[in-house]
Design a protein around this motif. Structure first.
Motif, PDB file in Angstrom:
ATOM      1  N   GLU A 224      19.713  63.177 149.262  1.00 22.82           N
ATOM      2  CA  GLU A 224      18.892  64.276 149.462  1.00 22.82           C
ATOM      3  C   GLU A 224      18.257  64.011 150.639  1.00 22.82           C
ATOM      4  O   GLU A 224      17.764  63.198 151.138  1.00 22.82           O
ATOM      5  N   LYS A 225      17.463  65.512 150.892  1.00 19.00           N
ATOM      6  CA  LYS A 225      16.660  65.401 152.003  1.00 19.00           C
ATOM      7  C   LYS A 225      15.183  64.708 151.916  1.00 19.00           C
ATOM      8  O   LYS A 225      15.003  64.653 150.676  1.00 19.00           O
ATOM      9  N   GLY A 226      15.083  63.926 152.691  1.00 20.80           N
ATOM     10  CA  GLY A 226      13.932  62.773 152.637  1.00 20.80           C
ATOM     11  C   GLY A 226      14.484  61.610 152.103  1.00 20.80           C
ATOM     12  O   GLY A 226      13.653  60.627 152.150  1.00 20.80           O
ATOM     13  N   ALA A 227      15.815  61.316 151.782  1.00 18.63           N
ATOM     14  CA  ALA A 227      16.249  59.994 151.399  1.00 18.63           C
ATOM     15  C   ALA A 227      17.437  59.829 152.137  1.00 18.63           C
ATOM     16  O   ALA A 227      17.338  59.509 153.288  1.00 18.63           O
ATOM     17  N   PHE A 228      18.711  60.294 151.566  1.00 17.77           N
ATOM     18  CA  PHE A 228      19.984  59.677 152.198  1.00 17.77           C
ATOM     19  C   PHE A 228      20.736  61.034 152.572  1.00 17.77           C
ATOM     20  O   PHE A 228      21.076  61.849 151.586  1.00 17.77           O
ATOM     21  N   ASP A 229      21.494  61.144 153.615  1.00 18.04           N
ATOM     22  CA  ASP A 229      22.538  62.271 153.797  1.00 18.04           C
ATOM     23  C   ASP A 229      23.731  61.803 153.514  1.00 18.04           C
ATOM     24  O   ASP A 229      23.821  60.930 152.967  1.00 18.04           O
ATOM     25  N   GLY A 230      24.580  63.155 153.594  1.00 15.51           N
ATOM     26  CA  GLY A 230      25.958  62.600 153.138  1.00 15.51           C
ATOM     27  C   GLY A 230      26.662  61.665 153.528  1.00 15.51           C
ATOM     28  O   GLY A 230      27.427  60.971 152.782  1.00 15.51           O
ATOM     29  N   ASP A 231      26.585  61.536 154.910  1.00 16.25           N
ATOM     30  CA  ASP A 231      27.380  60.422 155.586  1.00 16.25           C
ATOM     31  C   ASP A 231      26.698  58.963 155.188  1.00 16.25           C
ATOM     32  O   ASP A 231      27.595  57.989 154.921  1.00 16.25           O
ATOM     33  N   GLN A 232      25.559  58.725 155.040  1.00 12.30           N
ATOM     34  CA  GLN A 232      24.849  57.571 154.533  1.00 12.30           C
ATOM     35  C   GLN A 232      25.238  57.521 153.257  1.00 12.30           C
ATOM     36  O   GLN A 232      25.425  56.329 152.789  1.00 12.30           O
ATOM     37  N   ALA A 233      25.273  58.368 152.287  1.00  5.36           N
ATOM     38  CA  ALA A 233      25.375  58.415 150.933  1.00  5.36           C
ATOM     39  C   ALA A 233      26.858  58.019 150.570  1.00  5.36           C
ATOM     40  O   ALA A 233      27.252  57.130 149.930  1.00  5.36           O
ATOM     41  N   ARG A 234      27.928  58.583 151.358  1.00  4.41           N
ATOM     42  CA  ARG A 234      29.315  58.012 151.516  1.00  4.41           C
ATOM     43  C   ARG A 234      29.460  56.616 151.602  1.00  4.41           C
ATOM     44  O   ARG A 234      30.196  55.752 151.011  1.00  4.41           O
ATOM     45  N   ALA A 235      28.450  56.228 152.759  1.00  2.42           N
ATOM     46  CA  ALA A 235      28.961  54.553 153.063  1.00  2.42           C
ATOM     47  C   ALA A 235      28.415  53.670 152.115  1.00  2.42           C
ATOM     48  O   ALA A 235      28.784  52.621 151.738  1.00  2.42           O
ATOM     49  N   VAL A 236      27.269  54.325 151.385  1.00  2.00           N
ATOM     50  CA  VAL A 236      26.557  53.445 150.192  1.00  2.00           C
ATOM     51  C   VAL A 236      27.730  53.368 149.172  1.00  2.00           C
ATOM     52  O   VAL A 236      27.986  52.341 148.718  1.00  2.00           O
ATOM     53  N   LEU A 237      28.015  54.421 148.999  1.00  2.53           N
ATOM     54  CA  LEU A 237      28.985  54.437 147.598  1.00  2.53           C
ATOM     55  C   LEU A 237      30.274  53.866 147.590  1.00  2.53           C
ATOM     56  O   LEU A 237      30.841  53.192 146.861  1.00  2.53           O
ATOM     57  N   THR A 238      30.873  53.987 148.834  1.00  5.61           N
ATOM     58  CA  THR A 238      32.397  53.447 149.323  1.00  5.61           C
ATOM     59  C   THR A 238      32.217  52.088 149.212  1.00  5.61           C
ATOM     60  O   THR A 238      33.143  51.086 148.865  1.00  5.61           O
ATOM     61  N   ALA A 239      30.938  51.346 149.960  1.00  3.56           N
ATOM     62  CA  ALA A 239      30.783  50.003 149.822  1.00  3.56           C
ATOM     63  C   ALA A 239      30.577  49.523 148.656  1.00  3.56           C
ATOM     64  O   ALA A 239      31.363  48.460 148.285  1.00  3.56           O
ATOM     65  N   GLY A 240      29.975  49.960 147.724  1.00  3.15           N
ATOM     66  CA  GLY A 240      29.925  49.602 146.344  1.00  3.15           C
ATOM     67  C   GLY A 240      30.998  49.749 145.665  1.00  3.15           C
ATOM     68  O   GLY A 240      31.776  48.814 144.788  1.00  3.15           O
ATOM     69  N   MET A 241      31.979  50.832 146.092  1.00  5.07           N
ATOM     70  CA  MET A 241      33.248  50.722 145.054  1.00  5.07           C
ATOM     71  C   MET A 241      34.065  49.482 145.682  1.00  5.07           C
ATOM     72  O   MET A 241      34.872  49.149 144.885  1.00  5.07           O
ATOM     73  N   ALA A 242      34.078  49.401 146.814  1.00  8.71           N
ATOM     74  CA  ALA A 242      34.619  48.223 147.282  1.00  8.71           C
ATOM     75  C   ALA A 242      34.450  46.794 146.722  1.00  8.71           C
ATOM     76  O   ALA A 242      35.310  45.855 146.433  1.00  8.71           O
ATOM     77  N   LYS A 243      33.319  46.896 146.229  1.00  9.19           N
ATOM     78  CA  LYS A 243      32.873  45.559 145.492  1.00  9.19           C
ATOM     79  C   LYS A 243      33.064  45.824 143.686  1.00  9.19           C
ATOM     80  O   LYS A 243      32.696  44.808 143.250  1.00  9.19           O
ATOM     81  N   GLY A 244      33.815  46.944 143.428  1.00 11.23           N
ATOM     82  CA  GLY A 244      34.136  46.859 142.021  1.00 11.23           C
ATOM     83  C   GLY A 244      33.113  47.785 141.216  1.00 11.23           C
ATOM     84  O   GLY A 244      33.317  48.053 140.095  1.00 11.23           O
ATOM     85  N   LEU A 245      32.099  48.439 141.937  1.00  7.61           N
ATOM     86  CA  LEU A 245      31.143  49.162 141.392  1.00  7.61           C
ATOM     87  C   LEU A 245      31.516  50.784 141.079  1.00  7.61           C
ATOM     88  O   LEU A 245      32.472  51.025 141.988  1.00  7.61           O
ATOM     89  N   VAL A 246      31.151  51.422 140.178  1.00  9.92           N
ATOM     90  CA  VAL A 246      31.522  52.536 139.960  1.00  9.92           C
ATOM     91  C   VAL A 246      30.376  53.742 140.402  1.00  9.92           C
ATOM     92  O   VAL A 246      29.368  53.328 139.992  1.00  9.92           O
ATOM     93  N   PRO A 247      30.833  54.744 140.902  1.00 12.13           N
ATOM     94  CA  PRO A 247      29.829  55.372 141.673  1.00 12.13           C
ATOM     95  C   PRO A 247      29.290  56.456 140.649  1.00 12.13           C
ATOM     96  O   PRO A 247      29.715  56.949 139.791  1.00 12.13           O
ATOM     97  N   ARG A 248      28.107  56.725 140.893  1.00 11.56           N
ATOM     98  CA  ARG A 248      27.130  57.946 140.291  1.00 11.56           C
ATOM     99  C   ARG A 248      26.153  58.296 141.372  1.00 11.56           C
ATOM    100  O   ARG A 248      25.858  57.454 142.255  1.00 11.56           O
ATOM    101  N   VAL A 249      25.639  59.543 141.322  1.00 15.56           N
ATOM    102  CA  VAL A 249      25.030  60.060 142.586  1.00 15.56           C
ATOM    103  C   VAL A 249      23.792  60.941 141.936  1.00 15.56           C
ATOM    104  O   VAL A 249      23.827  61.847 141.221  1.00 15.56           O
ATOM    105  N   HIS A 250      22.820  60.752 142.609  1.00 11.68           N
ATOM    106  CA  HIS A 250      21.307  61.565 142.582  1.00 11.68           C
ATOM    107  C   HIS A 250      21.762  62.882 143.443  1.00 11.68           C
ATOM    108  O   HIS A 250      21.848  62.675 144.720  1.00 11.68           O
ATOM    109  N   ALA A 251      22.104  64.043 142.876  1.00 15.12           N
ATOM    110  CA  ALA A 251      22.837  65.034 143.672  1.00 15.12           C
ATOM    111  C   ALA A 251      22.087  66.381 143.573  1.00 15.12           C
ATOM    112  O   ALA A 251      21.681  66.911 142.287  1.00 15.12           O
TER     113      ALA A 251
END
Length: 389
Positions: free
Chosen positions: A201-228
């Motif tokens: 979200e504007k004021g939080a994390f942009d699309g590229d930052q969000a992708r980095a967070v989610l894909t890093a979590g997925m690599a650790k076995g976590l399943v993504p969900r998004v405040h969108a």
């Protein structure tokens, strides 16, 4: 454990169309048999098998326990002053979270857990038998990890939300905070969580930052969900669908491409009307999503800043009144829809093999949840086959 026959149910919501009418699988003059914490049988009362014990609900409605798939319950303090100011004309922005971050960091573990259990008990009395909750109010490695450890003592559905906002400690270097969230903080938090989330979200994390967070979590076995797409149009929904996130939550500002993406994928659109109510914001268009074939969940978003309610019945009433949902759709979304958002098949329904989580309403029909807003209709709550309220 002994078996229990719950009988003289006026209307039973099974959420199994094979058992009754429509998507809710409605049965009139119904009964349930609970055995070993699960549903052993559901059907007409006249056809019910014997059980060790008998519980007569006197013609009241029985529904699956609510599945609250989005909450923020590990926190300290409140934001009464912010709410009061907002109701006097100040618009909500993501920055208010910093107030709760300061209070949460200052709190002891015992204080955080006492606060959590207080709101869990409050939710249980209103029919919630499964809940998800997140970190996100610590924003340091130690504070995020302890939030998840505390939450994991009370639910299986724990979400790592280090990417709630950029920590105030990194206000001048957001990239360094993203590196922390995807590195050392993730390493400390992943063992205690099932999910990874990000406030895209504007004021939080942009699309590229969000992708980095989610894909890093997925690599650790976590399943993504998004405040969108809560505060404005943005990339959150499209990113959620692309990464096969379990849910895209808020979904207030959607393009047709966003709706089409949700309809074509498996990501659940979780709507959180308490946030719009508490911020006087534009309502999500549930009707548009449902008509497009999107799976919709309803949850509270219980948090101290933008949706300080633990009441799923209240959110059902809002969804029917202001978001274009029918009473049947809203009840389904708050039970089976929430289960779908958590990728669970054992909850959110009352059919053979499901977990025996249910609420008895002091009303003859589930429609009363929207018909009588603000009235405490939940008379009994059963969790895992035992009466909890």
């Amino acid at each position: 454990m002994s078996s229990t026959l719950i009988t003289r149910i006026g209307t039973l919501v099974t959420n199994d169309p094979a058992l009754g009418d429509g998507p809710l699988g409605l049965l009139e003059d119904a009964a349930l048999v609970i055995d070993g914490g699960t549903v052993a049988w559901a059907g007409r009362a006249a056809d019910a098998p014997d059980a060790d014990e008998r519980h007569d609900v006197g013609g009241r409605a029985v529904i699956p326990g609510f599945v609250d798939s989005h909450s923020h319950l590990v926190f300290a303090g409140d934001r009464t002053a912010e709410f009061n100011a907002r109701m006097s004309g100040r618009a909500y922005s993501a920055g208010g979270i910093r107030t709760t971050v300061a209070a949460t960091r200052a709190a002891t573990d015992d204080e955080l857990e006492a606060n959590l259990t207080h709101y869990l008990d409050e939710a249980l009395r209103q029919g919630t038998t499964t809940f998800e909750t997140k970190s996100g109010y610590g924003l340091t490695v130690a504070d995020e990890a302890r939030a998840l450890r505390i939450a994991a003592r009370h639910t299986e559905e724990v979400t790592y939300l280090g990417a709630h906002i950029v920590s105030p400690d990194f206000a001048e270097d957001p990239a360094a905070y993203v590196a922390l969230v995807t590195g050392e903080m993730l390493d400390a938090c992943a063992p205690h969580a099932r999910w990874v989330d990000v406030f895209c979200e504007k004021g939080a994390f942009d699309g590229d930052q969000a992708r980095a967070v989610l894909t890093a979590g997925m690599a650790k076995g976590l399943v993504p969900r998004v405040h969108a797409n809560q505060l404005t149009y943005g990339p959150g929904v499209q990113l959620a669908v692309e990464l096969d996130a379990a849910s895209a939550d808020h979904c207030t500002h959607l393009t047709q491409a966003d709706v089409d993406a949700l309809a074509s994928g498996s990501t659940v659109a979780t709507l959180l009307p308490g946030a719009e109510f508490s911020t006087r914001a534009e309502w999500p268009d549930a009707r548009r999503l449902l008509d497009a074939g999107v799976t919709v969940a309803l949850s509270t978003d219980c948090n101290p800043g933008s949706s300080f309610t633990s009441s799923v019945p209240f959110c059902i009433a809002l969804a029917v009144r202001d978001m274009g949902m029918t009473p049947d759709e809203a009840v389904w979304s708050a039970t089976a829809g929430g289960a779908a958002a958590l990728r669970r098949t054992d909850i959110g329904r009352l059919a053979r093999g499901a977990r025996a989580d249910l609420a008895v309403l002091d009303a003859p029909s589930h429609v009363h949840l929207a018909y009588r807003p603000g009235v405490p209709l939940v008379r009994e709550v059963w969790r895992r086959g035992a009466r909890a309220v």
